[in-house]
Write a protein that holds these residues in place. Structure first.
Motif, PDB file in Angstrom:
ATOM      1  N   ARG A  24       0.973  -0.986  -0.083  1.00 54.21           N
ATOM      2  CA  ARG A  24       0.049  -0.139   0.035  1.00 54.21           C
ATOM      3  C   ARG A  24       0.793   1.251   0.105  1.00 54.21           C
TER       4      ARG A  24
ATOM      5  N   ARG B  14      -3.835   3.799   5.885  1.00 52.30           N
ATOM      6  CA  ARG B  14      -4.765   3.393   5.257  1.00 52.30           C
ATOM      7  C   ARG B  14      -5.391   2.014   5.176  1.00 52.30           C
TER       8      ARG B  14
ATOM      9  N   ASP C 160      -9.174   1.097   5.657  1.00 54.23           N
ATOM     10  CA  ASP C 160      -9.890   0.231   4.930  1.00 54.23           C
ATOM     11  C   ASP C 160      -9.586  -1.141   5.073  1.00 54.23           C
TER      12      ASP C 160
ATOM     13  N   ARG D 247     -11.553  -3.705   4.145  1.00 56.09           N
ATOM     14  CA  ARG D 247     -11.871  -4.334   3.063  1.00 56.09           C
ATOM     15  C   ARG D 247     -10.731  -4.612   1.975  1.00 56.09           C
ATOM     16  N   GLY D 248     -10.348  -3.467   1.693  1.00 60.04           N
ATOM     17  CA  GLY D 248      -9.247  -3.380   0.682  1.00 60.04           C
ATOM     18  C   GLY D 248      -7.975  -4.012   1.273  1.00 60.04           C
ATOM     19  N   THR D 249      -7.880  -3.977   2.530  1.00 59.09           N
ATOM     20  CA  THR D 249      -6.525  -4.371   3.071  1.00 59.09           C
ATOM     21  C   THR D 249      -6.772  -6.047   2.948  1.00 59.09           C
TER      22      THR D 249
ATOM     23  N   ASP E 228      -5.989   1.173  -3.930  1.00 56.74           N
ATOM     24  CA  ASP E 228      -5.687   2.601  -3.583  1.00 56.74           C
ATOM     25  C   ASP E 228      -6.868   3.523  -4.474  1.00 56.74           C
TER      26      ASP E 228
ATOM     27  N   ARG F  15      -9.768   2.233  -5.389  1.00 60.59           N
ATOM     28  CA  ARG F  15     -10.952   2.010  -4.606  1.00 60.59           C
ATOM     29  C   ARG F  15     -11.213   2.757  -3.639  1.00 60.59           C
ATOM     30  N   SER F  16     -10.285   2.939  -2.626  1.00 64.43           N
ATOM     31  CA  SER F  16     -10.285   3.563  -1.305  1.00 64.43           C
ATOM     32  C   SER F  16     -10.543   4.983  -1.750  1.00 64.43           C
TER      33      SER F  16
ATOM     34  N   LEU G 192     -14.158   5.557  -2.598  1.00 65.78           N
ATOM     35  CA  LEU G 192     -15.216   5.618  -1.431  1.00 65.78           C
ATOM     36  C   LEU G 192     -15.039   6.829  -0.656  1.00 65.78           C
ATOM     37  N   ASP G 193     -13.743   7.514  -0.635  1.00 64.38           N
ATOM     38  CA  ASP G 193     -13.475   8.729   0.192  1.00 64.38           C
ATOM     39  C   ASP G 193     -14.210   9.559  -0.530  1.00 64.38           C
TER      40      ASP G 193
END
Length: 205
Positions: free
Chosen positions: A132, A150, A154, A156-158, A194, A196-197, A200-201
């Protein structure tokens, strides 16, 4: 509210184009993976090599820029510094942790059944945070602190990135010939998480 720029999608092939744009991106990803493996041979250059891979693939996926050898090497030179070389020392440290974990699994020492999974999770977490960090855009490029923040913010992303790391490890174990190509898919997975995060932000703002 900021928006992540996206390149216009092409649903049809251009005249004379044998493969579609999706296959082109796949081929670019494998090429970047091979370049990253070569650039990571000194070991301490691995963080800069993965950061260069992420920057190159981000430009290809988001901005539609073609992947070229010169593009990758330009990103690599921009990210090579005393700080990134020092961060590269974490790579052999991670290998040592995995070797200790493997030794604990084979041994019958008391507490090995607890320490072995703990070390495995620690190594997996370090790999995810590192990926990341290498996928971050300016001004947080190669920031381990921002990568950790991050990763926690996040989950789910992790988790998705952890699955990518585990899959890459399984492929490396089962098909060793694929090892030089695996950095490309890993860097691309980090970029996808990244982006995707970031989306979402934007939705939450």
């Amino acid at each position: 509210m900021s928006h992540v720029p996206t390149a216009p999608r092409r649903d049809r092939r251009e005249p004379g184009e044998v493969f579609g744009p999706g296959f082109t991106l796949f081929a670019d990803m494998l090429l970047v993976g091979l370049l990253t493996s070569v650039a990571s041979l000194p070991v301490v250059t691995a963080p800069a090599a993965f950061a260069a891979a992420s920057a190159t693939l981000r430009q290809s996926a988001v901005d539609g820029m073609p992947v070229r050898f010169g593009t990758y090497t330009g990103h690599l030179r921009a990210r090579l510094s005393a700080g990134t070389l020092a961060a590269g020392l974490a790579v052999p440290l991670l290998v040592v942790v995995l070797l200790i974990d493997a030794a604990l699994v084979r041994s019958g020492l008391p507490g090995a059944n607890i320490m072995a999974p703990a070390l495995a999770l620690l190594a997996l977490g370090a790999a995810v945070v590192g990926l990341r960090a290498t996928a971050l855009a300016a001004p947080h490029q190669l920031s381990a602190r921002e990568g950790l923040i991050r990763s926690v913010a996040d989950p789910r992303g992790t988790l998705l990135l952890a699955c990518a790391v585990l899959l890459a490890g399984l492929l490396a174990w089962s098909i060793p010939l694929l090892i030089p190509l695996l950095p490309g898919p890993l860097a691309f997975a980090a970029i996808a998480v990244d982006l995707r995060s970031a989306k979402l932000d934007d939705l939450h703002e």
